[in-house]
Design a protein around this motif. Structure first.
Motif, PDB file in Angstrom:
ATOM      1  N   SER A  31       0.832  -1.216   0.000  1.00  0.00           N
ATOM      2  CA  SER A  31       0.000   0.000   0.000  1.00  0.00           C
ATOM      3  C   SER A  31       0.856   1.251   0.000  1.00  0.00           C
ATOM      4  O   SER A  31       0.559   2.225  -0.697  1.00  0.00           O
ATOM      5  CB  SER A  31      -0.936  -0.014   1.213  1.00  0.00           C
ATOM      6  OG  SER A  31      -0.196   0.118   2.421  1.00  0.00           O
ATOM      7  N   ARG A  32       1.964   1.229   0.758  1.00  0.00           N
ATOM      8  CA  ARG A  32       2.805   2.415   0.806  1.00  0.00           C
ATOM      9  C   ARG A  32       3.597   2.590  -0.496  1.00  0.00           C
ATOM     10  O   ARG A  32       3.784   3.710  -0.962  1.00  0.00           O
ATOM     11  CB  ARG A  32       3.731   2.329   2.019  1.00  0.00           C
ATOM     12  CG  ARG A  32       3.015   2.717   3.316  1.00  0.00           C
ATOM     13  CD  ARG A  32       3.970   2.731   4.494  1.00  0.00           C
ATOM     14  NE  ARG A  32       4.349   1.367   4.874  1.00  0.00           N
ATOM     15  CZ  ARG A  32       3.612   0.584   5.661  1.00  0.00           C
ATOM     16  NH1 ARG A  32       2.470   1.022   6.134  1.00  0.00           N
ATOM     17  NH2 ARG A  32       4.011  -0.636   5.972  1.00  0.00           N
ATOM     18  N   LEU A  34       2.593   1.645  -3.459  1.00  0.00           N
ATOM     19  CA  LEU A  34       1.635   2.081  -4.473  1.00  0.00           C
ATOM     20  C   LEU A  34       1.315   3.556  -4.317  1.00  0.00           C
ATOM     21  O   LEU A  34       1.346   4.320  -5.287  1.00  0.00           O
ATOM     22  CB  LEU A  34       0.359   1.237  -4.364  1.00  0.00           C
ATOM     23  CG  LEU A  34      -0.775   1.602  -5.331  1.00  0.00           C
ATOM     24  CD1 LEU A  34      -0.315   1.456  -6.777  1.00  0.00           C
ATOM     25  CD2 LEU A  34      -2.007   0.736  -5.068  1.00  0.00           C
ATOM     26  N   ALA A  35       1.030   3.978  -3.085  1.00  0.00           N
ATOM     27  CA  ALA A  35       0.716   5.394  -2.854  1.00  0.00           C
ATOM     28  C   ALA A  35       1.907   6.280  -3.193  1.00  0.00           C
ATOM     29  O   ALA A  35       1.763   7.362  -3.781  1.00  0.00           O
ATOM     30  CB  ALA A  35       0.283   5.606  -1.401  1.00  0.00           C
ATOM     31  N   ARG A  38       2.253   6.600  -6.955  1.00  0.00           N
ATOM     32  CA  ARG A  38       1.194   7.428  -7.538  1.00  0.00           C
ATOM     33  C   ARG A  38       1.461   8.907  -7.310  1.00  0.00           C
ATOM     34  O   ARG A  38       1.350   9.729  -8.223  1.00  0.00           O
ATOM     35  CB  ARG A  38      -0.163   7.053  -6.929  1.00  0.00           C
ATOM     36  CG  ARG A  38      -1.315   7.912  -7.466  1.00  0.00           C
ATOM     37  CD  ARG A  38      -2.637   7.529  -6.853  1.00  0.00           C
ATOM     38  NE  ARG A  38      -2.670   7.655  -5.416  1.00  0.00           N
ATOM     39  CZ  ARG A  38      -2.786   8.832  -4.754  1.00  0.00           C
ATOM     40  NH1 ARG A  38      -2.840   9.973  -5.446  1.00  0.00           N
ATOM     41  NH2 ARG A  38      -2.805   8.864  -3.454  1.00  0.00           N
ATOM     42  N   GLN A  45      -5.983   9.525  -7.289  1.00  0.00           N
ATOM     43  CA  GLN A  45      -6.520   8.172  -7.271  1.00  0.00           C
ATOM     44  C   GLN A  45      -7.473   7.940  -8.445  1.00  0.00           C
ATOM     45  O   GLN A  45      -7.476   6.864  -9.064  1.00  0.00           O
ATOM     46  CB  GLN A  45      -7.238   7.902  -5.938  1.00  0.00           C
ATOM     47  CG  GLN A  45      -6.301   7.655  -4.774  1.00  0.00           C
ATOM     48  CD  GLN A  45      -7.047   7.199  -3.533  1.00  0.00           C
ATOM     49  OE1 GLN A  45      -8.249   7.427  -3.386  1.00  0.00           O
ATOM     50  NE2 GLN A  45      -6.317   6.537  -2.633  1.00  0.00           N
ATOM     51  N   GLU A  63      -4.451   1.171  -1.346  1.00  0.00           N
ATOM     52  CA  GLU A  63      -3.578   2.163  -0.723  1.00  0.00           C
ATOM     53  C   GLU A  63      -3.756   2.217   0.789  1.00  0.00           C
ATOM     54  O   GLU A  63      -2.852   2.628   1.516  1.00  0.00           O
ATOM     55  CB  GLU A  63      -3.830   3.548  -1.330  1.00  0.00           C
ATOM     56  CG  GLU A  63      -3.291   3.685  -2.738  1.00  0.00           C
ATOM     57  CD  GLU A  63      -3.173   5.138  -3.191  1.00  0.00           C
ATOM     58  OE1 GLU A  63      -2.665   5.330  -4.297  1.00  0.00           O
ATOM     59  OE2 GLU A  63      -3.563   6.059  -2.440  1.00  0.00           O
ATOM     60  N   ARG A  64      -4.928   1.840   1.273  1.00  0.00           N
ATOM     61  CA  ARG A  64      -5.165   1.837   2.716  1.00  0.00           C
ATOM     62  C   ARG A  64      -4.762   0.515   3.370  1.00  0.00           C
ATOM     63  O   ARG A  64      -4.898   0.352   4.578  1.00  0.00           O
ATOM     64  CB  ARG A  64      -6.636   2.121   2.998  1.00  0.00           C
ATOM     65  CG  ARG A  64      -7.080   3.531   2.630  1.00  0.00           C
ATOM     66  CD  ARG A  64      -8.558   3.737   2.966  1.00  0.00           C
ATOM     67  NE  ARG A  64      -8.991   5.075   2.631  1.00  0.00           N
ATOM     68  CZ  ARG A  64      -9.477   5.427   1.440  1.00  0.00           C
ATOM     69  NH1 ARG A  64      -9.586   4.510   0.467  1.00  0.00           N
ATOM     70  NH2 ARG A  64      -9.848   6.668   1.204  1.00  0.00           N
TER      71      ARG A  64
END
Length: 813
Positions: A31-32, A34-35, A38, A45, A63-64
């Motif tokens: 998730s980290r 990916l965020a 981005r 998003q 992402e969460r």
């Protein structure tokens, strides 16, 4: 922190327990990453979801950390949309793979490189601070919590330990806890804790963070921003540390400050965590580290008030109360030891200025010397020249704490701080400080506000400032070290003249012989008597210190002239303890000048002080006799009249009424030979004094007749010269008429006289002698069966008089 292997403190806790430790860790890493990719790509998003062909909700869950690991085709689509090179695409897939259920072992995603790989940033070793600062950084995750925060081990930004003897600050802690109580706040919760060096801001913030920990399971982080060091931590570097603590790999940490801030906001948007930003330098260092939304709580500490930091809750810490200071000493040095010496402990706390840092050092000194009585440490600290040296033990010290703030000040602000050490009062105005700085009042005020913002000066009231006692000692040290003695002598002399000029101008406004010609007044002329009285009361530490300085410098005429200007004003504040000091200085100055008439005048003023203010009647009688002889020597009939008046007053208070009456009559004869306003006042005073002797001798009926004549004379003076002094004389005479009638138990008539006195007291501006009339009026009402009315009157009077504020305290030195 090794890439992908550090400890995070910000993962959500909604992954099911079947995911297991390994899956939870992998999901958080994915998730980290990916965020981070981005944000680095500059995509929202919505934009990434559309480009990759996944739903917006699915992307948000990824992402969460709310999915256990997306499938390889989804990762491949995301990598393509993000423009990742082969290496980064494989790293993203590996992170996703570790979060998938066991048994699913797809190979790494292979995505053709569509963009040149970004250069990875240098990695920050775990636990290290910014280069060259030597500052440690710290934070904490809560072991045992579900989700990544409970699975990743110890963060590089773990909270330092809470201190076991933390004391007081209950109201501030309650306010912060109340702020943190909401589950879904409308706006990010940011608390700024400010105050002067040594207040324990860091200890408070860390204690609060530890207290809040159970309610913020996604972690607690702490970053030392090194705001007082030569090279404060930049916002970019601080963000890098926080992102790595949250588990972002070095390769995924964006290069720019804004990009890092955006990634940070994305990561903490839905996470319940506490971030302590300790020792902030300025607003620009803090803003990028503040969440944009979500339930996180950010606690910022700074010596500066950071006035430009918007939308924050401000908690300004102050020194401890005396009882709190004693409690802290007891928790450090031992309760039995402290409670065995309550007086010494109270004085020790006072000498420490109730400053937590100083109190802790004093407590630790006692711990290190178990045989030393508290009183011995008090004796050592009592010497101001040694106090800052003694307030140092181990790596704790007060002086360096002040030094850090002082060295960051602009040169002109440093000068103002040093010169503030020359002020004599517990607090002061910009106008008083300007006398010492040599700047204009407006410029000085601006610089004082800079010192307030820097935490080295506190606002006492809207227009007054206060130096903490230990800061004052430090400023005095810098003054002696940085400014030549000859220059300082000139500064003191120039400021003293300026202050005494103002005091003389204001004092003369109460002189019945003084012409109201403001153009002739040196310096700024007083605009109104109320302003004059307020200045003389509240600035008396300054003008009294200036009077001493003038005496020591041999400027005797200034001393005599200032005291002369004060003597009519002194009637307004009979309970003040400074008049003996003022008039003793003027007597000594007159003698140094060899001016026998001035000596006679000021010996009489001193006699008045001993009789009327200090109630030392025998000494007052002796001084009055000395003044009478001097007045005879120079042939001054008016001063003979005043000397006899004070002699008679002393005799009256000693119940020697026959001698007192005779002296009052002799005084009246002397005043009759002089045609002046003050001689007319003198005749009225002698008539009042003789009437007092009649009442106190049991001849109250005769006293009433005599007092009526005195009151008629006082009202005639009010009609002729409507000044505060004349109203004061009328008020005193009407009050005494009430006493005469009360002695005859004529309560309605006494009430009428007291109420007449109050009307004149109001015209004067409510001097302290008014309280006696209010008390006597209450008695008259009670005697008439009107107790409830008396209670209401006295309660209202007490409220009104209290609202006027306390009398200013004595000078510091």
């Amino acid at each position: 922190m090794a890439a992908g292997g550090g400890t995070g403190a910000g993962a959500d806790t909604e992954a099911g327990p079947e995911a297991g430790t390994e899956a939870s860790a992998g999901t958080g890493e994915f998730s980290r990453l990916l965020a981070g990719h981005r944000v680095a790509a500059g995509l929202t998003q919505e934009e990434l979801a559309a480009a990759a062909g996944v739903s917006l909700r699915a992307l948000g869950d990824m992402e969460r950390g709310r999915t256990r690991g997306p499938q390889r085709r989804t990762v491949r689509a995301l990598a393509r949309a993000l423009g990742l090179d082969e290496a980064r695409a494989q790293a993203l897939d590996r992170a996703a793979q570790s979060g998938r259920p066991r048994g699913l072992r797809p190979g790494p995603a292979r995505v053709p490189a569509q963009a040149a790989p970004r250069d990875p940033l240098p990695q920050t070793p775990a636990g290290s601070g910014p280069a060259g600062t030597g500052e440690a950084v710290a934070g904490q995750v809560v072991p045992g919590q579900a989700g990544l925060a409970g699975e990743r081990g110890q963060s590089a930004l773990a909270l330092p330990r809470d201190i076991a003897d933390f004391t007081a600050r209950e109201d501030a802690l309650a306010a912060l806890a109340g702020l943190a109580a909401g589950e879904r706040p409308a706006h990010p919760r940011v608390v700024l804790i400010s105050g002067q060096p040594g207040l324990g801001k860091t200890a408070f913030a860390l204690h609060a963070a530890h207290t809040l920990a159970p309610r913020f399971p996604d972690g607690q982080l702490s970053v030392d921003l090194a705001g007082m060091s030569a090279q404060p931590l930049t916002a970019r570097d601080a963000l890098g540390q926080v992102l790595r603590a949250l588990g972002v790999e070095d390769a995924a940490v964006p290069a720019g400050t804004e990009e890092r801030a955006g990634l940070y906001r994305a990561l903490v948007r839905d996470r319940r965590l506490v971030l302590v930003l300790d020792n902030a330098a300025d607003e620009g260092q803090v803003r990028p580290l503040l969440p944009g939304s979500g339930p996180a709580v950010t606690i910022v500490t700074s010596r500066n008030v950071l006035p430009g930091l918007e939308s924050v809750h401000r908690l300004s810490l102050d020194v401890l109360a005396p009882a709190e200071a004693a409690a802290l000493l007891a928790r450090i040095a031992g309760r039995e030891r402290i409670e065995a010496a309550p007086d010494a402990t109270a004085e020790l706390a006072r000498l420490c200025g109730y400053l937590p840092l100083a109190l802790r050092i004093a407590g630790q000194r006692l711990v290190a010397r178990p045989q030393q009585p508290v009183a011995q440490l008090v004796r050592q600290l009592a010497a101001e020249e040694n106090r800052l040296d003694l307030l140092e033990t181990g790596d704790l010290a007060v002086r360096p704490a002040f030094e850090l703030s002082y060295r960051r000040l602009p040169v002109e602000a440093r000068l103002v701080l040093r010169r503030c050490a020359l002020t004599a009062g517990a607090d002061f105005t910009a106008a008083v400080a300007a006398a010492y700085t040599g700047r204009s009042e407006a410029r000085t005020e601006l610089l004082l506000e800079q010192l307030v913002d820097a935490g080295l000066l506190q606002p006492a009231t809207p227009d007054r400032y206060r130096l903490h006692d230990l800061v004052r000692l430090y400023a005095a040290e810098r003054l002696a070290a940085e400014e030549p003695a000859e220059e300082l002598a000139e500064v003191r002399s120039r400021a003293g003249r300026r202050i005494l000029d103002r005091a003389t101008a204001y004092g003369l406004r109460f002189d019945p012989e003084h012409e109201k010609d403001d153009a002739a007044v040196t310096g700024r002329a007083p605009a109104h008597l109320t302003e004059a009285a307020h200045w003389l009361e509240y600035e008396h530490p300054e003008w009294l210190a200036a009077l001493h300085q003038a005496q020591q410098s041999g400027r005797y005429r200034e001393v005599v002239d200032t005291a002369e200007a004060m003597h009519w004003f002194s009637d307004r504040l009979l309970s003040w303890g400074i008049w003996a000091e003022v008039f003793q200085l003027s007597v000594d100055a007159a003698r140094a000048l060899g001016d026998r008439r001035a000596e006679a005048v000021h010996v009489n003023y001193l006699a008045w002080t001993y009789v009327t203010c200090l109630h030392r009647y025998q000494r007052g009688i002796e001084l009055a006799g000395e003044g009478l002889e001097l007045a005879k020597e120079v042939g001054d009939r008016e001063q003979q009249g005043w000397a006899l008046t004070y002699l008679a007053s002393g005799l009256r208070y000693l119940r020697r009424h026959r001698e007192a009456t005779e002296a009052f009559h002799r005084a009246a004869d002397a005043f009759a030979d002089v045609d002046s306003r003050s001689a007319r006042i003198g005749r009225l005073v002698t008539l009042r004094g003789a009437a007092n002797c009649l009442r106190e001798s049991g001849r109250a009926e005769e006293a009433v007749d005599s007092r009526r004549r005195a009151l008629a004379g006082a009202l005639e003076l009010v009609e002729r010269w409507s000044s505060p002094l004349m109203h004061l004389l009328a008020a005193m005479t009407a009050h005494e008429l009430g006493l005469d009638r009360a002695a005859l138990r004529r309560w309605p008539a006494a009430e009428k006289a007291y109420r007449q006195a109050l009307v004149h007291y109001e015209a004067v501006g409510r001097p302290d002698s008014m309280t006696k009339t209010l008390t006597e009026l209450g008695t008259a009402l009670i005697e008439q069966g009107r107790a409830e009315e008396a209670r209401e009157l006295l309660t209202e009077a007490l409220t009104d008089l209290s609202a006027d504020g306390p009398r200013p305290g004595p000078p510091r030195h």
